[in-house]
Design a protein around this motif. Structure first.
Motif, PDB file in Angstrom:
ATOM      1  N   SER A 166       1.027  -1.048   0.120  1.00 11.86           N
ATOM      2  CA  SER A 166       0.062  -0.452  -0.205  1.00 11.86           C
ATOM      3  C   SER A 166       0.441   1.257   0.161  1.00 11.86           C
ATOM      4  O   SER A 166       1.830   1.358   0.875  1.00 11.86           O
ATOM      5  CB  SER A 166      -0.865   0.124   0.943  1.00 11.86           C
ATOM      6  OG  SER A 166      -1.887  -1.338   1.620  1.00 11.86           O
ATOM      7  N   ALA A 204       0.193   9.616   7.603  1.00 12.92           N
ATOM      8  CA  ALA A 204      -0.874   8.079   7.409  1.00 12.92           C
ATOM      9  C   ALA A 204       0.974   7.379   7.477  1.00 12.92           C
ATOM     10  O   ALA A 204       0.273   6.027   7.893  1.00 12.92           O
ATOM     11  CB  ALA A 204      -2.012   7.936   6.639  1.00 12.92           C
ATOM     12  N   ALA A 207       2.427   5.971  10.446  1.00 12.24           N
ATOM     13  CA  ALA A 207       1.334   5.916  11.484  1.00 12.24           C
ATOM     14  C   ALA A 207       0.995   3.738  10.912  1.00 12.24           C
ATOM     15  O   ALA A 207       0.422   3.533  11.982  1.00 12.24           O
ATOM     16  CB  ALA A 207       0.279   6.388  11.589  1.00 12.24           C
ATOM     17  N   GLY A 208       2.009   3.776  10.278  1.00 11.93           N
ATOM     18  CA  GLY A 208       1.822   2.298   9.300  1.00 11.93           C
ATOM     19  C   GLY A 208       0.971   2.227   8.357  1.00 11.93           C
ATOM     20  O   GLY A 208       0.848   0.910   8.107  1.00 11.93           O
ATOM     21  N   ARG A 209      -0.021   2.948   8.130  1.00 16.36           N
ATOM     22  CA  ARG A 209      -0.751   2.675   7.019  1.00 16.36           C
ATOM     23  C   ARG A 209      -0.571   2.261   5.887  1.00 16.36           C
ATOM     24  O   ARG A 209      -1.573   1.556   4.763  1.00 16.36           O
ATOM     25  CB  ARG A 209      -1.795   3.937   6.427  1.00 16.36           C
ATOM     26  CG  ARG A 209      -2.948   4.008   6.282  1.00 16.36           C
ATOM     27  CD  ARG A 209      -4.252   3.156   6.863  1.00 16.36           C
ATOM     28  NE  ARG A 209      -5.089   3.058   5.231  1.00 16.36           N
ATOM     29  CZ  ARG A 209      -5.290   1.978   4.789  1.00 16.36           C
ATOM     30  NH1 ARG A 209      -4.317   0.893   4.187  1.00 16.36           N
ATOM     31  NH2 ARG A 209      -6.160   1.818   3.999  1.00 16.36           N
ATOM     32  N   CYS A 210       0.412   3.006   5.064  1.00 11.06           N
ATOM     33  CA  CYS A 210       0.549   2.176   4.014  1.00 11.06           C
ATOM     34  C   CYS A 210       2.835   2.104   4.572  1.00 11.06           C
ATOM     35  O   CYS A 210       3.016   2.499   5.276  1.00 11.06           O
ATOM     36  CB  CYS A 210       0.480   3.138   2.761  1.00 11.06           C
ATOM     37  SG  CYS A 210       0.029   4.853   3.502  1.00 11.06           S
ATOM     38  N   ASP A 211       2.852   1.064   3.249  1.00 10.14           N
ATOM     39  CA  ASP A 211       4.293   0.474   3.554  1.00 10.14           C
ATOM     40  C   ASP A 211       5.267   1.739   2.756  1.00 10.14           C
ATOM     41  O   ASP A 211       6.582   1.505   3.208  1.00 10.14           O
ATOM     42  CB  ASP A 211       3.709  -0.310   2.483  1.00 10.14           C
ATOM     43  CG  ASP A 211       3.080  -2.032   2.988  1.00 10.14           C
ATOM     44  OD1 ASP A 211       1.975  -1.941   2.247  1.00 10.14           O
ATOM     45  OD2 ASP A 211       3.337  -2.278   4.204  1.00 10.14           O
TER      46      ASP A 211
END
Lengths: 359, 354
Positions: A166, A204, A207-211
């Motif tokens: 992501s 984001a 915060a780890g929402r995407c790689d």
């Protein structure tokens, strides 16, 4: 007038009236032409330049929140690569600079409508912007490319390893299009999460929402400085697109485009000739190079041709320094971004900064 | 000609003149800048993926689809979030509104605190806060909550039917091929979430993203505080004599509410509730701040890629205007005459002020 006995017949009266009317119009036309004739000193035909000189203000569109390019420091002053170019341009014109921070959505309508006179906002020079949107790019002040930032812990080193990842992107930029073009070309599947602002996207990502997080490599460097632990993140060396960033003006005023373009070239030529912010006054007196003499106004009438004063280049260089100094001050090794000059050095050093000669 | 109709005509002329002037001005500026107004550019392929699309039968959005398709997907996402948040906000709002009228001071107090707090903080801030909290609250994919282990894939990673982590809720769903139904065979395949990116990400299955969840909660909670006040106000506006009479007849508190007070309060509630529904629908446009691809987000991308700001804004305004008009129309219809229940009073149309 024809003299006839008594009243003239009707058609002759009409003819006389017509002749008198024509004469009056001709006199009026001649008078107005003479009143608006160009005055003695050479003024530019550019409406934009006329307006700027009349109002004594240059309206410069910038990002306003991008470290290294255009941002406001703790004392409320604008700093950055783009901001320095605005200052140089304003100094060359002899006017104050008014900065207008614009986001990715509002930057083009602002330039189209005349709300800003020039847009120096890390904007990529592309076909659609140059042609379809009705703008003219007058230089490239930073040769960039789109890259990726990943957490060091993910051990990703190439773009191909991002298969199935992501990726956070900011909306309204060339980034989304490039991402899709590049990944579909390589046959890599991914998911994109699109945010409005740079801050939301980096938050984001953090915060780890995407790689991974993608934007221009210079933007990645700028964003990384704002993260809680910059050393935990790594910017991949691989770059998936060409992003030539530069100042632009709108169509319809070529003379204004010339002014911006040649102020920009003056800063590059200054670096080429060894003229710095500190020694420009001395160079004016001592330099034996005829091109330097022409550029700095000692000989020739380059300033007049642009519609500016003779010392336009001196003022610009004195204000911001030459292209190299501007880079070092904003993106150099002493700054938090610490970007390598790479393609952004003079052609004599293997880069792409190349100015046409001042003859 | 009465004075009233003269004023109406004058106002009408004024509006028409202003609109005509604006359009004329815009046309002139377009010409002088060499731009054209037209939707032809929207036939081109979009070139960008959309992270959440409603699965439509027979159509799947890809980056090769046209800009119109992208806008349609954005619009469907707007509808999806608006409807779902609306139901949630209504339910929660009614509950909180009733709580504010409770006999128990603790219940009353907490409801009042909830309403005062939620109403006062701007929606955008609440959305961002909820989104960040969601991202912090759930674990990363590698250590997500997993349910129903059903297989092990070739890399030795266990596969589950449902995952819950900070990338969202992933649930395996059956895919039924409807076209084969008439021939008698039922082909069921499963669309299951599978690990990708080395087990650090998931793909497939029914996916509820944290963006969707944040927007759903944010919109729902924000609107519920206003709906609570509307409900409370309308209930209190009913003359207490009604309640007393109902109690005298032997109705319980609940029966009083259900058959006497609420039906009368509904008439009062409808106009402000309509405004809240419209407000919620338009507030969904803040989805772009948390990464939810609704109409404004998708339109913004198109605006930047094609430069057709005028056209995209026209589409936005038309869509939101039509949605709002539709909602107000549905809410303000004359109710059908009720038959059957002896307790329910006849609902009447709102009286017109002549």
């Amino acid at each position: 007038m024809l003299k006839t006995a008594g009243r003239a017949p009707f058609f002759l009266q009409s003819l006389q009236k017509l002749l008198r009317l024509a004469l009056a119009c001709a006199a009026l036309g001649l008078a107005s032409f003479m009143l608006t004739a160009p005055s003695a000193h050479a003024a530019s035909r550019s409406p934009t330049l006329k307006k700027i000189l009349a109002e004594k203000k240059l309206k410069c569109g910038v990002a306003g929140n991008l470290a290294g390019f255009s941002y406001v420091d703790a004392s409320g002053n604008y700093k950055g690569l783009d901001a320095d170019y605005c200052f140089a341009l304003g100094a060359a014109l002899g006017v104050d600079v008014v900065f207008k921070p614009l986001n990715a959505k509002t930057r083009f309508p602002a330039l189209q409508s005349g709300e800003v006179d020039v847009l120096i906002r890390n904007t990529t020079f592309t076909f659609s912007r140059d042609v379809t949107l009705g703008f003219d790019f007058v230089g490239i002040n930073y040769y960039d490319g789109q890259g990726f930032m990943v957490p060091k812990a993910s051990k990703v080193q190439t773009v191909k390893e991002l298969e199935g990842a992501s990726i956070c992107v900011q909306t309204g930029t060339t980034t989304e299009l490039n991402l899709n073009d590049a990944f579909s070309r390589k046959g890599i599947k991914f998911k994109s999460v699109v945010f409005e602002t740079l801050e939301d996207a980096t938050k984001a990502y953090e915060a780890g929402r995407c790689d991974a997080y993608t934007t221009d490599a210079s933007g990645l460097a700028a964003s990384r400085t704002a993260l809680k632990k910059p050393s935990d993140h790594v910017i991949l060396k691989e770059v998936i697109s060409k992003e030539p960033l530069g100042p632009l003006v709108r169509h319809g005023d070529n003379e204004w485009g010339d002014v911006v373009r040649w102020v920009f070239f003056a800063l590059i030529t200054a670096e080429e000739k060894g003229i710095t912010q500190a020694n420009v006054a001395a160079q004016l007196q001592s330099s034996k190079d005829p091109e330097v003499a022409r550029m700095l106004g000692k000989s020739g009438n380059l300033g007049e041709a642009l519609g500016l004063s003779k010392d336009w280049a001196i003022k610009a260089i004195a204000k911001s320094g030459n292209a190299g100094e501007i880079f070092e001050r904003n993106l150099g090794p002493k700054t938090p971004l610490a970007l390598e000059r790479g393609l952004n050095q003079l052609w004599t050093s293997g880069g792409l900064l190349y100015s046409p000669p001042f003859n | 000609m009465t004075r009233r109709s003269a004023i109406h005509i004058l106002m009408g002329l004024l509006v028409v003149t202003m609109v005509a002037f604006a359009l004329f001005n815009a046309a002139q500026n377009f010409q002088s800048q060499g731009r054209s107004f037209g939707f032809d550019a929207f036939e081109q392929s979009a070139g960008f993926p959309i992270s959440e699309t409603l699965p439509l039968p027979g159509f799947e959005y890809t980056p090769e689809s046209s800009y119109w398709a992208a806008l349609a997907m954005g619009f469907l996402n707007t509808l999806k979030i608006s409807l779902v948040s609306l139901v949630f906000a209504l339910a929660l709002g009614t509950g909180v509104g009733l709580a504010r009228l409770s006999r128990f001071p603790e219940v009353r107090g907490s409801a009042t605190a909830y309403v005062s707090l939620v109403r006062s903080v701007p929606l955008l801030l609440q959305l961002v806060l909820i989104y960040v909290l969601i991202l912090q609250a759930f674990p990363v994919v590698a250590s997500s909550f997993k349910w129903i282990h059903y297989a092990v894939d070739e890399d030795g990673i266990s596969l589950y039917a449902a995952y819950l982590n900070n990338r969202g809720l992933f649930v395996a769903v059956p895919k039924i091929d409807w076209t084969l139904l008439w021939s008698g065979s039922l082909s069921v395949s499963w669309d299951a979430p599978l690990p990708t990116f080395g087990g650090r990400n998931l793909r497939g299955g029914l996916h509820l993203s944290p963006e969707y969840l944040a927007l759903f909660l944010g919109l729902g909670i924000y609107s519920s505080s206003f709906i609570a006040e509307i409900v409370r106000g309308s209930l209190q506006a009913i003359d207490s004599g009604q309640r007393e009479a109902a109690r005298a007849l032997g109705m319980t508190e609940f029966q009083t509410l259900r058959y006497v007070v609420f039906p009368q309060a509904w008439k009062i509630m409808v106009p402000p509730l309509t405004s809240q529904f419209l407000s919620l629908t338009k507030n969904s446009s803040l989805g772009v701040a948390v990464g939810y691809p609704e109409l404004v987000s998708v339109g913004g991308t198109i605006l930047n890629q094609t430069g057709k700001s005028f056209e995209v804004i026209t589409i936005w305004m038309t869509v939101y205007l039509s949605l709002s008009l539709l909602i107000s129309f549905l809410m303000n219809r004359k109710p059908r005459p009720r038959t059957g229940s002896p307790h329910a009073p006849q609902a009447t149309a709102p009286t017109r002020l002549s």
